[in-house]
Scaffold this motif. Structure first.
Motif, short mmCIF file in Angstrom:
data_model
loop_
_atom_site.label_atom_id
_atom_site.label_comp_id
_atom_site.label_asym_id
_atom_site.label_seq_id
_atom_site.Cartn_x
_atom_site.Cartn_y
_atom_site.Cartn_z
N VAL A 24 76.63 -14.32 13.49
CA VAL A 24 77.92 -14.98 13.24
C VAL A 24 77.76 -16.47 13.57
N SER A 65 86.01 -18.35 18.38
CA SER A 65 85.62 -17.27 17.48
C SER A 65 84.21 -16.77 17.80
N ALA A 68 84.41 -14.51 20.88
CA ALA A 68 84.93 -13.18 20.54
C ALA A 68 83.89 -12.37 19.77
N ALA A 69 83.19 -13.01 18.85
CA ALA A 69 82.16 -12.30 18.08
C ALA A 69 81.04 -11.82 19.00
N GLN A 71 81.44 -11.11 22.11
CA GLN A 71 81.97 -10.04 22.94
C GLN A 71 81.94 -8.68 22.25
N VAL A 72 81.92 -8.68 20.91
CA VAL A 72 81.79 -7.39 20.23
C VAL A 72 80.35 -7.12 19.80
N GLY A 73 79.41 -7.94 20.28
CA GLY A 73 77.99 -7.58 20.14
C GLY A 73 77.15 -8.37 19.16
N ALA A 74 77.67 -9.47 18.61
CA ALA A 74 76.90 -10.22 17.61
C ALA A 74 76.14 -11.38 18.26
N ASP A 194 72.89 -4.50 22.23
CA ASP A 194 74.35 -4.44 22.17
C ASP A 194 74.93 -3.97 23.50
N SER A 196 78.11 -4.63 24.16
CA SER A 196 79.56 -4.84 23.99
C SER A 196 80.38 -3.64 24.41
N MET A 198 81.57 -1.61 22.38
CA MET A 198 82.53 -1.32 21.31
C MET A 198 82.01 -0.12 20.51
N ASP A 199 82.29 1.07 21.02
CA ASP A 199 81.77 2.27 20.39
C ASP A 199 82.90 3.20 19.97
N VAL A 206 88.86 -6.80 28.55
CA VAL A 206 87.89 -7.88 28.74
C VAL A 206 88.58 -9.16 29.20
N CYS B 68 91.11 -4.23 24.91
CA CYS B 68 91.85 -5.49 24.89
C CYS B 68 90.89 -6.63 25.20
N ALA B 78 91.86 -17.53 16.20
CA ALA B 78 90.41 -17.74 16.11
C ALA B 78 89.65 -16.60 16.79
N GLY B 82 86.94 -14.04 15.16
CA GLY B 82 85.61 -13.79 15.72
C GLY B 82 85.35 -12.31 15.93
N GLY B 86 82.45 -10.43 14.08
CA GLY B 86 81.43 -9.81 14.93
C GLY B 86 81.27 -8.33 14.63
N THR B 90 77.84 -6.66 12.94
CA THR B 90 77.06 -5.66 13.67
C THR B 90 77.28 -4.25 13.10
N TYR B 95 87.54 -0.31 12.48
CA TYR B 95 88.42 -0.85 13.51
C TYR B 95 89.61 -1.60 12.89
#
Lengths: 396, 304
Positions: A24, A65, A68-69, A71-74, A194, A196, A198-199, A206, B68, B78, B82, B86, B90, B95
């Protein structure tokens, strides 16, 4: 095998991000960083880089951004300069506090007002207390290599890193750069693990509201308070010197180039007088050192590559016992003096053989700095005259 | 658009007892029904500094069963962008990303990031829970506060300006789905979230979330106050799906038959309007009437 290309530091940064397989990218254009965002956008659009490119409406949003990206693993990348970096200031703290491994290219430019688009390092130096690791590069090859190393370090210790290089002097100047192959970089930088969570099953809150004191979770385990989070960040940044060093060593084994860890030196083996600086200015100091050597002065250069964490031990090792040390820097901590000089002097406080120290603020907003000026200023200190002033400023 | 009844509402509660929201909180009731409409385990909520941060509790305990990601005040749009990027980069699919920001984080400090996200076509639901002030920091004026309301930053003269028409600003971005809702009409709210979940692209839902301490009415009157807002036309319930406008729920009933209550009925139960002058009351009534008439006209034009 890599190939030699004649490219600017901006292209080197963009190519490095591509070779690191960033997933990202989010950036807002600002001179002199703009070509980085443009080149990456082109790579994404022409399909040579498989990544999400977010065209944001501001630098604040750019960093928000990518945080946040991440934080979800990118694996994420952004770049900025000057007022754009300052507009990110809140997000810089947020990124470090979130412990996300962002790598950002910072193309150094003087800060407005009044406007300038030309180079100094006030922008990044004034962000030194945001919890980021800061690397200052002396040339375009180091920019490319440092971005690759930075991902390795950032992802191991979960701390964001800015790779800083001087606007126009490096960002827009073409020089030969050895661009490694994708296979070589893949061998050095594994895919992002990863972390994150996010599974679809793990529930997380967070970066929630957190009190200063530790509190028990529902199972009775004591969880850190705000102060412990901050303490951990400080400890991990201090310890990152080891990661930075080992990343450079492993990089050197694969690519045959080493940039040293936090500090590099030039003609310091038998030196009695040192010039200390960061970025391309430190590179320029080497010309001044050569000039002084020709005049019979035993001068050398100590270049600061990693400014945060501050290389306290390395600085003391390099500078203790010298006769004189002269600092040159493109920033000022208003109301006091150059930030690098005051940090280094604090580091020297405990050393037994403290040299005579001078410090100069130079080249703000793109004012030209010539090697002979650096040599002249150094000679003053060599002659026993210590100064803490601005070089080549005219009292109008 | 389906119309759910209490029997269709999922029994699953995503918010457990022990939230840190105030008693009688309109946001709390909104969140409860909104999360029922979204998929368990497949929803990521982006939250800026706000009452929602407080509702989610203090680390390491949270009463909310949803992922959250808290973000800075100005960054909601923003951050959500992201998260969406993201997840896509990945390969995490399925979601729904939902941003939940207050009126301050939407109308004021967050409007730039929101506008950017909407213009980029970010695939997410943006929810503004509008409690008409900076309630988390103690009832300061926001650009969503109505004229005549006393706030802690308009303590003497009360607010002099009308509320910003955020929905019209959002609509200028050409979204596939825009809706307004109220926790006092939970089935309408639930249906709108359920519908929005399956729409692609940016969706915007504005919820009128009454605030007992900020507005100055008894906690027990939350639902009543929300209903009054709809019945007076202060907050109309509608949706704009692919540009087509339609009033819903009680607002639809009001449009078809029945009489709108007067703004005076609404303001008299709230201490924030204790200083409202006759002139400002009349301004608020005129503002409300004009907007209501515009909505009526639009409804009957799109639904002849």
């Amino acid at each position: 095998m890599g190939r030699i290309e004649i490219i600017t530091a901006n292209t080197a940064a963009a190519l490095a991000a591509k070779l690191c397989r960033v997933q990202v990218i989010s950036a807002y254009p600002i001179t002199p960083q703009t070509p980085v965002t443009e080149e990456l956008a082109e790579m994404v659009e022409n399909g040579s880089l498989k990544a999400e490119y977010i065209t944001v409406e501001s630098e604040h949003s750019a960093l928000a951004s990518v945080v946040a990206a991440s934080q979800v693993g990118a694996r994420v990348f952004t770049a900025t300069s000057a007022n754009g970096l300052l507009y990110m200031h809140e997000m810089l703290h947020w990124a470090a506090g979130s412990r996300v491994p962002i790598v950002m290219a910072c193309v150094n430019r003087g800060v407005g007002a009044p406007w300038t688009i030309l180079n100094d390092q006030q922008d990044t130096v004034s962000q030194r207390d945001t919890g980021w690791i800061q690397i200052y590069c002396r040339n375009s090859q180091e920019v490319l290599d440092s971005v690759i190393q930075a991902y390795r370090v950032a992802e191991r210790i979960q701390i964001p890193i800015m790779v800083c290089y001087d606007g126009f002097i490096l960002s827009h100047t073409s020089t030969p750069v050895d661009v490694p192959s994708q296979e070589e970089v893949d061998g050095f930088l594994p895919p992002l693990e990863d972390r994150s969570g996010m599974d679809g099953h793990t529930l997380m809150n967070v970066n929630p509201l957190i009190l200063s004191d530790p509190r028990p979770d529902p199972e009775g385990r004591l969880m850190p308070g705000y102060m412990e989070f901050r303490y951990r960040l400080q400890q991990d940044i201090l310890e990152s010197v080891n990661e930075i060093k080992s990343a450079d060593e492993e990089f050197s084994a694969i690519f045959g180039r080493s940039w040293g860890a936090s500090v590099w030196t030039y003609r310091m083996d038998d030196a009695e007088h040192a010039m200390v600086s960061m970025g391309s200015l430190a590179s320029e100091c080497t010309l001044a050192a050569d000039q002084l050597r020709n005049e019979g002065v035993k001068a050398g250069v100590v270049g600061v590559r990693v400014y945060r964490p501050f290389p306290r031990v390395e600085m003391v090792e390099s500078l203790a016992g010298l006769k004189t040390v002269t600092f040159f820097e493109k920033d000022v901590s208003y109301g006091y003096q150059g930030a690098l000089a005051m940090d280094a002097k604090a580091a020297m406080y405990d050393s037994e053989h403290r040299p005579l120290i001078s410090s100069y603020i130079v080249g703000l907003g793109g004012r030209d700095v010539r090697p002979d000026q650096l040599a002249q200023a150094t000679l003053k200190c060599v002659g026993g005259e210590t100064k803490h002033c601005w070089l080549d400023v005219r009292d109008l | 658009m389906p119309t759910s009844s209490i029997r269709q509402l999922p029994k699953t509660e995503m918010i457990l007892p022990g939230t840190r929201s105030c008693a009688g909180c309109g946001l709390m009731l909104t969140y409860r029904h909104a999360l029922k409409a979204l998929d368990e385990g497949k929803t990521i909520v982006a939250v800026p500094a706000s009452c929602m941060t407080v509702l989610h509790g203090v680390y390491p305990i949270t009463p909310v069963k949803v992922v959250c990601i808290n973000n800075p005040f100005a960054a909601t749009g923003a951050s959500a962008t992201g998260i969406v990027a993201g997840l896509r980069a990945t390969g995490k699919t399925g979601y729904t990303v939902v941003a939940f920001a207050g009126d301050g984080g939407t109308y004021d400090i967050g409007i730039q990031a929101l506008s950017g996200a909407l213009e980029r076509g970010t695939d997410f639901i943006y929810v503004c829970y509008d409690n008409e002030g900076y309630m988390n920091t103690g009832t300061q004026r926001s650009s969503a506060s109505p004229v005549g309301a006393v706030t802690s930053t308009t303590p003497i003269l009360a607010k002099l300006q009308h509320k910003k028409d955020m929905v019209r600003i959002v609509e200028a971005h050409n979204l596939p789905y825009i809706a307004t809702a109220s926790p006092s009409f939970p089935f309408d709210l639930y249906d709108k979230f359920k519908f929005a979940k399956d729409v692609k692209g940016p969706r915007y839902i504005e919820v009128h979330a009454a605030c007992p301490p900020g507005w100055g009415f008894p906690n027990k009157d939350l639902v009543k106050m929300g209903k009054l807002a709809v019945e007076t036309g202060i907050h109309a319930l509608f949706e704009i799906s692919e540009g087509k406008f339609r009033l819903t729920s009680r607002s639809l009933a009001l449009a078809e038959k029945g009489r709108k209550k007067t703004v005076a009925d609404y303001v008299k139960g709230q201490t924030r309007f204790r200083k409202i002058s006759a002139e400002n009351l009349s301004r608020l009534q005129d503002f409300t009437d004009k907007r209501w008439n515009d909505l009526l006209e639009r409804h009957f034009k799109d639904n002849p």
